[in-house]
Design an enzyme around this catalytic site. Sequence first.
Site, PDB file in Angstrom:
ATOM      1  N   THR A  71       0.711  -1.119   0.239  1.00 45.95           N
ATOM      2  CA  THR A  71       0.216   0.067  -0.111  1.00 45.95           C
ATOM      3  C   THR A  71       0.907   1.124   0.041  1.00 45.95           C
ATOM      4  O   THR A  71       1.032   1.909  -1.131  1.00 45.95           O
ATOM      5  CB  THR A  71      -1.205   0.223   1.050  1.00 45.95           C
ATOM      6  N   GLN A 178       1.013  -9.459  -6.826  1.00 42.06           N
ATOM      7  CA  GLN A 178       0.678 -10.522  -6.945  1.00 42.06           C
ATOM      8  C   GLN A 178       1.234 -11.471  -7.999  1.00 42.06           C
ATOM      9  O   GLN A 178       0.607 -12.858  -7.594  1.00 42.06           O
ATOM     10  CB  GLN A 178      -0.995 -10.606  -6.634  1.00 42.06           C
ATOM     11  N   SER A 198       5.247  -6.613  -2.109  1.00 42.51           N
ATOM     12  CA  SER A 198       4.758  -6.011  -0.253  1.00 42.51           C
ATOM     13  C   SER A 198       5.551  -8.592   0.072  1.00 42.51           C
ATOM     14  O   SER A 198       5.409  -9.484  -1.047  1.00 42.51           O
ATOM     15  CB  SER A 198       3.090  -6.668  -0.658  1.00 42.51           C
ATOM     16  N   ALA A 199       5.944  -7.993   1.016  1.00 42.42           N
ATOM     17  CA  ALA A 199       6.666  -9.328   1.336  1.00 42.42           C
ATOM     18  C   ALA A 199       5.750 -10.438   1.556  1.00 42.42           C
ATOM     19  O   ALA A 199       5.636 -11.849   1.455  1.00 42.42           O
ATOM     20  CB  ALA A 199       7.503  -8.852   2.947  1.00 42.42           C
ATOM     21  N   HIS A 200       4.452  -9.863   2.509  1.00 45.51           N
ATOM     22  CA  HIS A 200       3.319 -10.724   3.036  1.00 45.51           C
ATOM     23  C   HIS A 200       3.062 -11.643   2.160  1.00 45.51           C
ATOM     24  O   HIS A 200       1.958 -12.976   2.274  1.00 45.51           O
ATOM     25  CB  HIS A 200       2.436 -10.012   4.066  1.00 45.51           C
ATOM     26  N   THR A 236      14.018   5.060  10.958  1.00 41.74           N
ATOM     27  CA  THR A 236      14.631   3.678  10.981  1.00 41.74           C
ATOM     28  C   THR A 236      14.465   2.267  10.207  1.00 41.74           C
ATOM     29  O   THR A 236      12.933   2.300  10.155  1.00 41.74           O
ATOM     30  CB  THR A 236      14.594   3.322  12.473  1.00 41.74           C
ATOM     31  N   CYS A 324     -16.361  -3.923   2.364  1.00 40.18           N
ATOM     32  CA  CYS A 324     -17.154  -3.794   3.099  1.00 40.18           C
ATOM     33  C   CYS A 324     -17.103  -1.407   2.835  1.00 40.18           C
ATOM     34  O   CYS A 324     -16.109  -2.122   3.140  1.00 40.18           O
ATOM     35  CB  CYS A 324     -16.427  -4.089   4.466  1.00 40.18           C
TER      36      CYS A 324
HETATM   37  N1  PLP Z   1      -1.759  -4.353  -4.175  1.00 45.86           N
HETATM   38  C1  PLP Z   1      -2.359  -5.954  -4.221  1.00 45.86           C
HETATM   39  C2  PLP Z   1      -2.388  -5.934  -5.543  1.00 45.86           C
HETATM   40  C3  PLP Z   1      -2.666  -6.761  -3.581  1.00 45.86           C
HETATM   41  O1  PLP Z   1      -3.200  -7.683  -3.345  1.00 45.86           O
HETATM   42  C4  PLP Z   1      -2.226  -5.781  -2.378  1.00 45.86           C
HETATM   43  C5  PLP Z   1      -2.720  -6.517  -0.740  1.00 45.86           C
HETATM   44  O2  PLP Z   1      -3.347  -7.287  -0.455  1.00 45.86           O
HETATM   45  C6  PLP Z   1      -1.386  -4.627  -1.550  1.00 45.86           C
HETATM   46  C7  PLP Z   1      -1.214  -4.071  -2.763  1.00 45.86           C
HETATM   47  C8  PLP Z   1      -0.905  -4.443  -0.540  1.00 45.86           C
HETATM   48  O3  PLP Z   1      -0.271  -4.740  -0.346  1.00 45.86           O
HETATM   49  P1  PLP Z   1      -0.107  -4.506   1.913  1.00 45.86           P
HETATM   50  O4  PLP Z   1      -0.931  -4.974   2.173  1.00 45.86           O
HETATM   51  O5  PLP Z   1       1.554  -5.003   1.770  1.00 45.86           O
HETATM   52  O6  PLP Z   1      -0.342  -2.962   1.617  1.00 45.86           O
END
Ligand code: PLP
Length: 390
Positions: A71, A178, A198-200, A236, A324
Amino acid sequence: MPIYLDYNATTPVDRRVLDAMLPYLGETFGNASSIHSAGQHARAAVDAARESVALLIGARPAEIVFTSGGTEADNLALLGAIQGSSKPRKHVITTSIEHHAVLNTCQALEQRGIEITYVGVGDDGIVDPGDVRRALKPETVLISVMHANNETGAIQPVEAIGQIAADAGVYFHSDAVQSAGKLPIDVDHLHADLLSLSAHKIYGPKGVGALYVRSGTPVEPQLFGGHHQRDLRPGTENVPGIVGLGKAAELARLDRDEDCARIAVLRDRLEDSLLSAIGSVRVNGDRQRRVSNTTNLAFAGAGGEALLIALDLQGLACSTGAACSSGAVEPSHVLTAMGLSSEEARSSLRFSLGRDTTGEEIDEAMAKIPRAVARIRALSPASKTPVLAR
Ligand code: PLP
């Protein structure tokens, strides 16, 4: 054991990632900006992670800016590039299927007087590069198109769109959150000036990501503080998180082909089985041009929310694309952009597989999902004879 088929929402931290991170949550706790040796250890770890992330996408380490996630990377890309542009009037081209991290940033830009064009998609969920080219204006500063869609897995023609941007002399941003670990990514090949990670989503920790910024791209910082990360992103550094992202990026690079080939077989087995076991079910989007782990299915006459809850009670986690907003459940903006009615979109579920998905889990899912669909349909008076509208 519950069956987790929601890897596009988030992935578990890989054990190898956790092992790499643990020392930086313990004895190696230095601040990467400190001059003493504890600081130098942290700095070396951050630098190594930067190299690993760069290697994943064909970039140079100096072009990687660590952020708090996808994000923030999307926000920095869009807000920073618009602010960095010297054009008197500014226009951005994006698509109607982007993640809200891009769409809501665009909305914020609109409130600041920036013109945004939202290019649509076909019923395959894929953007036509010709539509992007036709949307260009002399004021266009930036084109932002995601690499793979989070809901359908649809792979966007980002190479062609990047070429259009390069030919027009405008910056190109791609949200690759993705696609990392699922598709090869080379920023030069994609003509990308900015690219979000994004790492997660790649078996790393939550709350850390990166923005690739091509050398020479004028991006203004959106946060102010110390002189970290070449003044582009102060604060940091989150050393354990960054180390986790670095390890996750390394695994994404090394394991991708093998993981994806195995996962594609399981995804196709699940999908084929559901299509034959359940009546009036359809795959949303193109079955070929999509990442290997995702299937998005419309179960006519079965509410997606009810189905999701029924499956959760059966120990199976999946997702609806519904959001939502102010208390009301809005149908997925991605599916409605593809031409699905609100009702069709509301009857859709996404199943996304991952590194830990097993054949046994897929066998169980193949048994559980048809039963749940039958039960929910039976409870729905409006859908005694489910028929797809098209
Ligand atoms: N962009 C896409 C295509 C995503 O699927 C997501 C997460 O669902 C994000 C951005 C946001 O990433 P983060 O959860 O690391 O903020």
